[in-house]
Write a protein that holds these residues in place. Structure first.
Motif, PDB file in Angstrom:
ATOM      1  N   LEU A  57      45.335  27.914  36.915  1.00 10.78           N
ATOM      2  CA  LEU A  57      45.400  29.320  36.493  1.00 10.78           C
ATOM      3  C   LEU A  57      44.049  29.760  35.949  1.00 10.78           C
ATOM      4  O   LEU A  57      43.435  29.051  35.151  1.00 10.78           O
ATOM      5  CB  LEU A  57      46.469  29.504  35.412  1.00 10.78           C
ATOM      6  N   VAL A  58      43.616  30.927  36.389  1.00  5.72           N
ATOM      7  CA  VAL A  58      42.326  31.456  35.965  1.00  5.72           C
ATOM      8  C   VAL A  58      42.537  32.860  35.407  1.00  5.72           C
ATOM      9  O   VAL A  58      43.227  33.678  36.009  1.00  5.72           O
ATOM     10  CB  VAL A  58      41.337  31.500  37.151  1.00  5.72           C
ATOM     11  N   ALA A  59      41.946  33.125  34.245  1.00  8.69           N
ATOM     12  CA  ALA A  59      42.065  34.452  33.646  1.00  8.69           C
ATOM     13  C   ALA A  59      40.802  35.254  33.885  1.00  8.69           C
ATOM     14  O   ALA A  59      39.704  34.696  33.930  1.00  8.69           O
ATOM     15  CB  ALA A  59      42.320  34.338  32.146  1.00  8.69           C
ATOM     16  N   VAL A  60      40.988  36.557  34.056  1.00  9.06           N
ATOM     17  CA  VAL A  60      39.853  37.451  34.239  1.00  9.06           C
ATOM     18  C   VAL A  60      40.191  38.759  33.538  1.00  9.06           C
ATOM     19  O   VAL A  60      41.372  39.094  33.380  1.00  9.06           O
ATOM     20  CB  VAL A  60      39.575  37.662  35.744  1.00  9.06           C
ATOM     21  N   GLN A  61      39.145  39.461  33.052  1.00  7.74           N
ATOM     22  CA  GLN A  61      39.446  40.707  32.361  1.00  7.74           C
ATOM     23  C   GLN A  61      39.649  41.832  33.362  1.00  7.74           C
ATOM     24  O   GLN A  61      38.865  42.003  34.300  1.00  7.74           O
ATOM     25  CB  GLN A  61      38.330  41.106  31.390  1.00  7.74           C
ATOM     26  N   LEU A  62      40.715  42.583  33.126  1.00  4.75           N
ATOM     27  CA  LEU A  62      41.040  43.726  33.980  1.00  4.75           C
ATOM     28  C   LEU A  62      39.890  44.724  33.944  1.00  4.75           C
ATOM     29  O   LEU A  62      39.369  45.044  32.883  1.00  4.75           O
ATOM     30  CB  LEU A  62      42.322  44.378  33.453  1.00  4.75           C
ATOM     31  N   GLY A  63      39.491  45.173  35.124  1.00  2.94           N
ATOM     32  CA  GLY A  63      38.473  46.210  35.188  1.00  2.94           C
ATOM     33  C   GLY A  63      37.056  45.681  35.099  1.00  2.94           C
ATOM     34  O   GLY A  63      36.117  46.453  34.983  1.00  2.94           O
ATOM     35  N   THR A  64      36.870  44.363  35.114  1.00  2.00           N
ATOM     36  CA  THR A  64      35.505  43.830  35.088  1.00  2.00           C
ATOM     37  C   THR A  64      35.052  43.488  36.489  1.00  2.00           C
ATOM     38  O   THR A  64      35.851  43.414  37.428  1.00  2.00           O
ATOM     39  CB  THR A  64      35.421  42.547  34.230  1.00  2.00           C
ATOM     40  N   SER A  65      33.745  43.235  36.603  1.00  2.00           N
ATOM     41  CA  SER A  65      33.211  42.888  37.915  1.00  2.00           C
ATOM     42  C   SER A  65      33.817  41.583  38.406  1.00  2.00           C
ATOM     43  O   SER A  65      33.992  41.390  39.600  1.00  2.00           O
ATOM     44  CB  SER A  65      31.699  42.780  37.839  1.00  2.00           C
ATOM     45  N   GLY A  66      34.134  40.699  37.457  1.00  2.00           N
ATOM     46  CA  GLY A  66      34.750  39.434  37.837  1.00  2.00           C
ATOM     47  C   GLY A  66      36.055  39.663  38.571  1.00  2.00           C
ATOM     48  O   GLY A  66      36.339  39.048  39.602  1.00  2.00           O
ATOM     49  N   GLU A  67      36.845  40.588  38.051  1.00  2.00           N
ATOM     50  CA  GLU A  67      38.121  40.881  38.689  1.00  2.00           C
ATOM     51  C   GLU A  67      37.899  41.473  40.078  1.00  2.00           C
ATOM     52  O   GLU A  67      38.573  41.112  41.040  1.00  2.00           O
ATOM     53  CB  GLU A  67      38.932  41.855  37.823  1.00  2.00           C
ATOM     54  N   ALA A  68      36.906  42.398  40.146  1.00  2.00           N
ATOM     55  CA  ALA A  68      36.606  43.025  41.430  1.00  2.00           C
ATOM     56  C   ALA A  68      36.172  41.967  42.447  1.00  2.00           C
ATOM     57  O   ALA A  68      36.576  42.006  43.607  1.00  2.00           O
ATOM     58  CB  ALA A  68      35.514  44.076  41.247  1.00  2.00           C
ATOM     59  N   LEU A  69      35.357  41.015  41.984  1.00  2.00           N
ATOM     60  CA  LEU A  69      34.886  39.964  42.892  1.00  2.00           C
ATOM     61  C   LEU A  69      36.045  39.123  43.413  1.00  2.00           C
ATOM     62  O   LEU A  69      36.100  38.796  44.599  1.00  2.00           O
ATOM     63  CB  LEU A  69      33.893  39.060  42.159  1.00  2.00           C
ATOM     64  N   LEU A  70      36.965  38.768  42.518  1.00  2.00           N
ATOM     65  CA  LEU A  70      38.091  37.926  42.934  1.00  2.00           C
ATOM     66  C   LEU A  70      38.995  38.653  43.917  1.00  2.00           C
ATOM     67  O   LEU A  70      39.706  38.035  44.698  1.00  2.00           O
ATOM     68  CB  LEU A  70      38.895  37.461  41.718  1.00  2.00           C
ATOM     69  N   ASN A  71      38.962  39.983  43.866  1.00  2.00           N
ATOM     70  CA  ASN A  71      39.752  40.747  44.827  1.00  2.00           C
ATOM     71  C   ASN A  71      38.959  41.069  46.076  1.00  2.00           C
ATOM     72  O   ASN A  71      39.500  41.579  47.047  1.00  2.00           O
ATOM     73  CB  ASN A  71      40.253  42.047  44.186  1.00  2.00           C
ATOM     74  N   GLY A  72      37.630  40.845  45.981  1.00  2.00           N
ATOM     75  CA  GLY A  72      36.788  41.252  47.100  1.00  2.00           C
ATOM     76  C   GLY A  72      36.040  40.075  47.699  1.00  2.00           C
ATOM     77  O   GLY A  72      36.632  39.235  48.385  1.00  2.00           O
ATOM     78  N   ASP A  73      34.732  39.989  47.356  1.00  2.00           N
ATOM     79  CA  ASP A  73      33.870  38.974  47.966  1.00  2.00           C
ATOM     80  C   ASP A  73      34.384  37.554  47.739  1.00  2.00           C
ATOM     81  O   ASP A  73      34.178  36.674  48.565  1.00  2.00           O
ATOM     82  CB  ASP A  73      32.450  39.088  47.389  1.00  2.00           C
TER      83      ASP A  73
END
Lengths: 215, 269, 259
Positions: B143-159
């Motif tokens: 399990l990996v946590a990421v902050q909502l609305g951060t670039s990290g989250e965007a990356l995990l959904n994208g690139d």
């Protein structure tokens, strides 16, 4: 992302929203009755303690209670945070709603005339029979509108689960809104909640109608 | 069904209306000093956060303050709700979003004016010291946590969607504190987070380390509304002037910003 | 006296006997040293001004109020002895001996007429079919044939009170208490209820009736009790009490009523 993908993706989270909703009702409705009876206890200490907890639960935001239930055990006792967030979410919701239901039950129970208890006593009903057969059915009818109000609020309150990172429908909506820089997921969420409450309204309306066989 | 349609229309119209009613303040010429509203995430140290004295501070805030001083403007700080930052920018609650914000293609596509990047950021995974995870591959099924609305989250959904798919699940929390609390409380196995934030956290809290693997390099910039071209230029010019006269470097050299100073693009050119 | 009372010995002792009963609400004494007894087949009416304690007396007899001193005996057995109540199970046994009809009927609004009448005996273990047959007979007697499926709200006050009487009778009580059974009714509806009670008197039902209906009390009672200020002021044959009261307070009360 097309509107359809968006709806489907958020629809996945709707299952979790429903899980919060139904489990909360399942636990809080009976728990509220226990709390109401403790609150009305003739033992002043029990009644005062119950009242104190009801006041805390009604006087602080549900969001804080969610945080307290989810992370409190870790900060206070070093107990691991639950991996399945549904557990702390449902615990917090059930306790919070039980406090509200308890006060509704109490109002309902206290509104039943003492004559009903006296008649039942003289007719040989035990205290338990009196409560289950005579008082409770009348209470249920009287409090139905207030219960409906709380249930409608609960539907909307499920969105608070995002504060402890439970991936329900609104949390997913926020994620999509953010990644797509679009307001549309919020519109979709609004429509979802509206439909959900439309159904709740229908169901509760039917229940109320069923109870309308007497006045 | 009809009711739902009406509701939908109403919501759409409401959105449209708020869009139309904007555009009153930014261009207005008053005798008073111009007021510039900076939108920040108040929980994003060291770029922007609530200081010990109860006032917002951070690298971005200090640079913006210096730029406003340079331009003779009044600075007002507005704490945005990070996952709704662009909506708040659109509705004129702030004049820019300037808070360690990752530049995304989708922002440009949506028409926002994005400044030249000023910071090169990298995402990393933070794990517990004793966890035995040494690469992102070790986290398969975890399990990996990421902050909502951060670039990290965007990356995990994208690139980095392929990488995200190998994780057991990605948990989005609404603040870094919660991400790290989840990690501390063993609810997740790693936190996917911006390099400087990770470095800051690991430095201040014992028992954690950063996996030595840079994931998805990205850059920070400032976002303005599409019609505020002039405003964007004024701010960018002012910052350039600060870089020129050394004020920028002076801010960056502060102890508080030691974690990020090496990633500041303007100082490394 | 043998434990297994024969029918003959039972008839010789009063169904209800109250001795030296005292009761107060906070500091206000409501019953001061009340004694009375009700013989099988007798109808006792209790009259008196409001606040005289007559309803409280009846409620004490039905264990709805707690008395502080005195004795209450049913069939010669102590339910209350020197201000101490018998055990709970014992009291429940005594409860099967009496029925009570309230001023406000106190029917269960969520039950049909039939269920109101039948549930208590069924809960006591009687056979459903038998109870239902008895209930139909009682309804017929009360002039409520065909209303068994109605709900209380669909009935007039007079009809509701007659259902309440049927409900009390369905448990086959030895004695029936009436607490101002017509006070909550519109004047034109009191007649039908009084008629039913009169009919019960004719059947030699043992009853204690608290009432403001003087002519009715005079007509049906074997004995009349006049209470005031927590005391029994006067008691006796109805013709005596109504026709030739001995005490000044009784006279004053009755003359006020006759105006």
């Amino acid at each position: 992302m097309s509107l359809l993908t968006m709806i489907l993706k958020m629809g996945e989270g709707l299952g979790k929203t429903c899980a919060i909703f139904f489990l909360t009702l399942l636990f809080s409705l009976p728990l509220g009755m226990v709390v109401a009876l403790l609150r009305m206890s003739k033992n002043k200490v029990i009644s005062a303690i119950t009242r104190f907890f009801i006041n805390i639960l009604r006087g602080t935001p549900l969001m804080l209670q969610l945080l307290a239930v989810t992370y409190g055990p870790y900060y206070l006792f070093g107990i691991s945070v639950s991996r399945n967030k549904l557990i702390p979410v449902v615990i917090a919701f059930a306790i919070n709603y039980a406090a509200y239901f308890a006060e509704i039950y109490r109002g309902g129970i206290e509104s039943i005339p003492t004559g009903q208890y006296e008649a039942a006593e003289v007719l040989g009903y035990s205290r338990f029979q009196t409560f289950m057969r005579i008082i409770l059915p009348q209470v249920v009818k009287r409090i139905m509108p207030s219960i409906t109000n709380e249930v409608v609020t609960l539907v909307k309150d499920t969105s608070l689960a995002f504060t402890v990172s439970y991936q329900e429908m609104f949390t997913i909506g926020k994620q999509i809104a953010n990644s797509q820089t679009s307001f549309l997921p919020f519109v979709v969420a609004g429509v979802f909640y509206y439909i959900f409450n439309l159904i709740v309204d229908r169901v509760m309306g039917r229940v109320e109608k069923r109870l309308n066989y007497y006045k | 069904m009809k009711k739902i349609l009406v509701l939908f229309m109403a919501l759409v119209m409401l959105t449209a209306l708020t869009g139309c009613s904007s555009g009153k303040d930014s261009g207005s010429k008053s005798a008073d000093k111009k007021k510039f509203i900076m939108g920040i995430d108040p929980e994003y140290p060291p770029f922007s956060y609530l200081g010990d004295d109860g006032k917002y501070t951070g690298f971005d805030v200090e640079v913006c303050q210096a730029a406003c001083d340079y331009l003779g403007w009044d600075l007002e700080i507005f704490a945005v709700n990070w996952d709704e930052k662009l909506i708040q920018l659109d509705s004129n609650e702030c004049d820019c979003v300037w808070s360690g914000m990752t530049i995304l293609d989708s922002m440009k596509e949506a028409g926002y004016i994005i400044s030249k990047p000023y910071y090169d950021n990298t995402q990393v995974l933070v794990v517990k010291d004793d966890s035995g995870f040494n690469s992102s591959a070790d986290l398969a099924g975890k399990l990996v946590a990421v902050q909502l609305g951060t670039s990290g989250e965007a990356l995990l959904n994208g690139d980095l969607a392929d990488l995200a798919a190998t994780f057991g699940d990605v948990i989005t929390a609404d603040s870094f504190l919660k991400c790290f609390t989840e990690l501390a409380g063993n609810a997740v196995d790693a936190v996917f987070v911006d390099m400087p934030v990770a470095a800051d956290y690991v430095a201040k809290n014992a028992g954690y380390r950063i996996i030595d693997e840079q994931l998805g390099a990205e850059q920070y910039g400032i976002a303005f509304r599409s019609r505020d071209e002039e405003l964007a230029k004024q701010i960018e010019d002012a910052v350039a002037a600060l870089v020129e006269n050394g004020t920028y470097a002076k801010i960056a050299e502060k102890e508080d910003y030691s974690e990020i100073v090496n990633n500041l693009i303007f100082l490394n050119d | 006296m043998s434990e297994n009372n024969t029918k003959a010995s039972r008839e010789s002792c009063p169904i209800l006997e109250i001795k030296g009963l005292q009761k107060s609400f906070n500091d206000l004494a409501v019953l001061r040293d009340i004694s009375l007894s009700v013989e099988p087949g007798n109808v006792v009416s209790i009259i008196g001004p409001s606040g005289s304690g007559k309803s409280t007396l009846l409620r004490c007899a039905a264990f709805l109020e707690t008395a502080e001193k005195g004795d209450i005996l049913y069939d010669g057995k102590y339910a209350l002895r020197d201000g101490v109540y018998a055990e709970k199970a014992e009291l429940n046994r005594f409860r099967t001996l009496f029925g009570m009809v309230f001023q406000n009927f106190n029917l269960f609004p969520h039950y049909s007429v039939m269920k109101n009448i039948c549930e208590p005996p069924i809960l006591r273990g009687e056979i459903k079919a038998e109870v239902e047959e008895r209930a139909l007979g009682l309804l017929k007697k009360m002039g409520l044939e065909g209303r068994e499926n109605a709900y209380p709200y669909q009935l007039s006050g007079g009809q509701q009170q007659r259902v309440a009487i049927a409900r009390a009778l369905a448990l086959n009580p030895e004695i029936l208490f009436f607490d101002e059974p017509t006070s909550a009714l519109d004047p034109e509806l009191t007649g039908e209820v009084l008629k039913v009670i009169r009919q019960l008197a004719d059947d030699h039902m043992t009853m204690v009736v608290v009432t403001h209906e003087m002519a009715f009390a005079r007509a049906i009672s074997n004995r009349v009790i006049f209470m005031d200020g927590g005391y029994i002021i006067e008691e006796g044959d109805p013709e005596e009490v109504f026709g030739n009261p001995k005490k000044e307070r009784t006279k004053r009360f009755l003359s006020n009523y006759n105006q």
